[in-house]
Design an enzyme around this catalytic site. Structure first.
Site, short mmCIF file in Angstrom:
data_model
loop_
_atom_site.label_atom_id
_atom_site.label_comp_id
_atom_site.label_asym_id
_atom_site.label_seq_id
_atom_site.Cartn_x
_atom_site.Cartn_y
_atom_site.Cartn_z
N ASP A 328 44.26 40.48 54.03
CA ASP A 328 44.66 40.54 52.63
C ASP A 328 43.73 41.53 51.91
O ASP A 328 42.53 41.26 51.75
CB ASP A 328 44.55 39.14 52.01
CG ASP A 328 45.07 39.08 50.58
OD1 ASP A 328 45.18 40.14 49.93
OD2 ASP A 328 45.35 37.96 50.11
N HIS A 329 44.30 42.65 51.46
CA HIS A 329 43.46 43.70 50.88
C HIS A 329 42.93 43.33 49.49
O HIS A 329 42.08 44.03 48.94
CB HIS A 329 44.26 45.01 50.78
CG HIS A 329 43.43 46.22 51.07
ND1 HIS A 329 42.08 46.30 50.80
CD2 HIS A 329 43.75 47.42 51.61
CE1 HIS A 329 41.62 47.49 51.14
NE2 HIS A 329 42.61 48.19 51.65
N ARG A 330 43.40 42.23 48.92
CA ARG A 330 42.79 41.75 47.69
C ARG A 330 41.41 41.17 47.95
O ARG A 330 40.53 41.19 47.08
CB ARG A 330 43.67 40.66 47.04
CG ARG A 330 45.04 41.10 46.60
CD ARG A 330 45.85 39.92 46.11
NE ARG A 330 45.99 38.89 47.14
CZ ARG A 330 46.55 37.70 46.93
NH1 ARG A 330 47.00 37.38 45.72
NH2 ARG A 330 46.64 36.81 47.92
#
Length: 358
Positions: A328-330
């Protein structure tokens, strides 16, 4: 029956084709001992011709009205644990489980042939069969849609020479003291993940949108993706980071048996912090695994192939596997994801490196 021996619950492995060599559960042909060692009784390889863990298990204890309610909601009673001391599954147990597995449940699906809420009829014709979407399949689909359209996925890949790991596995399996544990590549990869999460804890975090917080977990509830006849489920091993390699192998085997028998508990299906999916058992080299929400990472384990590889300045036949990491790039930056994947690869390339993390 519950007293059935544990060995009866192990999935039967199908033969895996590697070039001109086929290795099955019963032996090998033209392969080294290390080739046999990489074959793993992985929970993801559950849908085959082998009988279930317990084909004569007891039907879950409940009353006819409760069984009818479970049928209407598309809930398998075998997945529900009774909340009372009597062991009888009650109406509120079914409703609570249905709410947890499918919060956005549509109208109940009646018996085959009866009209649905919108007037349609489930039916089978000569050319097609239409099956209502319900139960585990419906809950899995909802979770995957939320994952795909909520978390920005990034996937990176790494090819790793795991020859030393397959040799280690062959040696461990030859040790009579460890024979009952059946240690395989999936267990070693699980251990490598637990060790790498110490260095890169962001991969074990989750995004709490309602609270507006990032939750960093100081423990590893390791999910193992399992393909069952009811659909994909991801039961997890609580506090996996505290387990030894033999204990991890046992826990993975027990998860496989539980999922195969349709007895995964609600507790085992929630609270995961990181997952592994072993699509290598199907002969697949790599893929783009989808996150199991709200987890920040999932590792895909490809099939092990013996192929020419540069080794110590020469070309040699080595055992190679492709690792696929989605995150998850968040929560995870590209640098953190790359370092995590490299750390897992380092342990699989040289198992002795695990001593550095201990």
């Amino acid at each position: 029956r519950r007293g059935a021996p544990r060995a009866a619950g192990r999935p039967q492995r199908r033969a895996v084709r590697r070039g001109a060599t086929t290795v099955g559960a019963g032996g090998r042909s033209g392969a080294t001992a290390s080739d046999t060692a990489v074959l793993d009784a992985a929970p993801h390889d559950l849908v085959d011709s082998a009988p279930p863990l317990d084909v004569r298990h007891e039907r879950p204890r409940s009353t006819p009205p409760v069984r009818q309610l479970a049928k209407q909601l598309g809930v398998d009673l075998a997945l529900i644990e009774a909340s009372g001391v009597t062991g009888v599954i009650r109406r509120d147990d079914v409703e609570r489980f249905a709410a947890r597995m499918a919060p956005a449940t549509a109208a109940p699906v009646p018996q085959s042939g009866a009209p649905l809420a919108d007037g349609r009829h489930p039916r089978t014709t000569e050319r097609e069969t239409r099956t209502p979407i319900r139960g585990v399949r419906k809950a899995t689909a909802a979770a995957m849609v939320r994952s795909a359209f909520t978390a920005p996925h990034v996937t990176c890949f790494l090819e790793v020479d795991v020859t030393e790991t397959t040799r280690l596995i062959a040696g461990l399996r030859a040790d009579p003291r460890l024979a009952e544990h059946r240690i395989g590549l999936l267990a070693v990869a699980a251990k490598a993940v637990c060790l790498a999460l110490r260095a890169e804890p962001s991969l074990g975090s989750s995004w709490d949108d309602e609270a507006g917080e990032i939750v960093t977990h100081h423990y590893v509830n390791l999910g193992i993706a399992a393909a069952t006849e009811r659909g994909l489920i991801v039961p997890n091993i609580p506090d996996a980071e505290q387990l030894t390699l033999p204990q991890l192998a046992d826990a993975i085997r027990d998860l496989a048996a539980m999922a195969r028998a349709g007895r995964a508990t609600p507790a085992s299906l929630t609270g995961g912090t990181f997952s592994i999916t072993n699509f290598g058992v199907f002969g697949v080299d790599a893929g783009t695994p989808i996150l199991n929400p709200p987890e920040a990472g999932i590792l895909g384990l490809g099939t092990v192939r013996r192929q020419p590889w540069e080794f110590e300045g020469e070309i040699a036949l080595r055992d190679i596997v492709t690792l696929s990491l989605s995150f998850d790039h968040r929560l995870v930056d590209g640098e953190q994801g790359a370092r995590f994947l490299a750390a897992v690869g380092d342990v699989l390339r040289e198992p002795g490196r695990a001593m550095l993390f201990a």
